[in-house]
Write an enzyme that holds these catalytic residues in place. Sequence first.
Site: not given
Length: 717
Positions: A510, A513
């Site tokens: 994550e 991202h």
Amino acid sequence: MTLLIFTENLIIGDVLMRTLPFLFLVVLCCVTASAQTPGTLVSDNPFYSEYKTPFQVPPFDLIKTEHFLPAYKKGMEDHKSEIDALINNPAQPTFDNTIFALDNSGKLLDKVGRVFGALRGANTNDDIQKIAAEITPLLAKHRDDINLNEKLFQRVKIVYDQLDKLNAEQRKLTEETYKGFVRGGANLTGEPKERFRKINEELSMLSLKFDENILKETNAFKLVIEKKEDLAGLPQSSIEAAAEAAKKAGMEGKWVFTLHKPSMIPFLQYANNRALREKIFKGYINRGDNNNEFDNKEIVAKMAVLRVERANILGYKTHADFVLERNMAKNPAAVYDFMNKVWKPALKAANKEIAEMQKIINAEGGKFKLAPWDWWCYAEKVRKAKYDLDENELRPYFLLENVRKGAFDVATKLFGIQFIERNDIPKYVDEAQVFEVKRKDGSHVGIFYTDYFPRPGKRAGAWMSSFRTQHRIGDSMVTPIIYNVGNFSRPVGDKPSLLSYEEVETLFHEFGHGLHGLLSNVTYEGLAGTAVPRDFVELPSQIMEHWASEPEVLKSYAKHYKTGEPIPDALIEKIQKSSKFNQGFITVEYLSAAFLDMDYHTLTNTTPIVTNDFEKASLDKIGLIPEIVVRYRSSYFAHIFSGGYSAGYYSYLWAEVLDSDAFEAFKEKGIFDQATAQAFLKNILEKGGTEDPMKLYKQFRGKEPSIDALLRNRGLN
């Protein structure tokens, strides 16, 4: 900012993006109210004025639930007025007065939508759910009113027909805007146009209900244990967490296990009581399939055929054809061909894993055949036997704060940025943390929120999204405000949050991202950061997972939470040797869901389906073995029924071809080689959706990727 008006609903799962007919760009600036909305004074609603906060982050300490609905409604009114002014502009359509003006509209609507979307995903309650139910059909209508506006489309088309007069980024935004209008129904007339509207509204409401049902089903299940002997085999950390959960539920003296993965997975891995493992496992896989008020089977059936009908109205054979047209894969045949190449070796590996586990069952005197609820338990025993590795040996070295710092340090070494915690910035929930991101020279890059622990108001999974995305206003840079959300192991008593290795990889994933959003360097927000094809968006996230397991990196962050001693070389060696462990199961479990997704979305007619029958036929067709349950059964497959991954769940594996090949470039020259890091930054992270993704990849790597690296990494070659 990218206006988040959903085709169906907001995505869950990984990167929080939207599948839109087209993206609107708006600029963060002072928004003044021209009229008061009944029931809410202008001065009382923080959405109606410029945020008076550091870096103009949302003032969460001032935002109240009652602010959302009036701000949403006023945002739609303001946006409609802006669109009307654009349409009635007497000047000849140009990029600036049409495409950019369109992208530069909807400021208030975007502001409220980003905050509301964040809270609905990570900290929802009954009031927020009620607002979502009221606003969702209004947003669907508002979106269609714009996408189906013939005069607006004609202005866009005029600019689109003169692409040769624009620079590269302007061309790309114009192309995406034009295609978005066409895919949003701009060429429809008469009855098909009205039916298209009704389908969009119905899909948006079905998607919303699907998501709510999963959350309620997940929160409703509790495995309550009263006998201490039923805890046999469980690590002390899991027992303590279950005792604390019981205490919070008013059942002190008992132990409560839930369907949140930090609670469920250790139970499946270590509990000796097979019947209880079966109970919690079935509680998980039957969510949305309990024939109660939260049942999702009928919703799935309706959504599948409505998507077929909508695709047909737009001139596509299937929903998958509609979706994949804008992805790297381009068509369903390419996706199926790709998945089949991996499926056969994965299934072969999974059957070998079954044989190893059954051998242990037999050796222990077990009189049963391996079942799905046994897999985690006996896989752990195989790992212990083959690699002398017990996950509980690793957890003490994975203190959450150290793991996060490890990810931050990787970004510092690669891209020269640093993360500084800020305690003066409002947060939407107390346990979130906020960091300012700076370059080496001290200049501001953006703001990064982390929110890592499960709670009843947070849906499952992990994801990234933004309160503001990067773009430029003239010569000025508007910096991003990004957040990561997870559901990791909570601190228990006086013991801090100690992560499993899977949670470590998820945090790095994550964060990748997050870097994609933070390091974006484009002009137009509609092309910024993660505004890329679905099967390209996972490259920046998945490549970060490679650094998590590199010995040099592990040594820097994996330190015992009590002694501060770095992880021993012997444990690192065990991690390395076991890196391909259980990959048959992992790949088969994932791919079966990807096949199921594609089967739903390659339907060619609107003949009603029976969800469970369809699911069984799909999985039987590929030969899914009974020891493995598809990663997401239809009734809780939120990626595709309440999110943006419909006909796109294959993307994780597709992107793994890219990330495996890309990381080999780093391995060839050094995992922190600056020339390679700068090439990745300049060609991937900074570029967003400004160019064709394969062109960007080849600019970075010098060649197209091969599937070989993926198969090697998973031990399937």
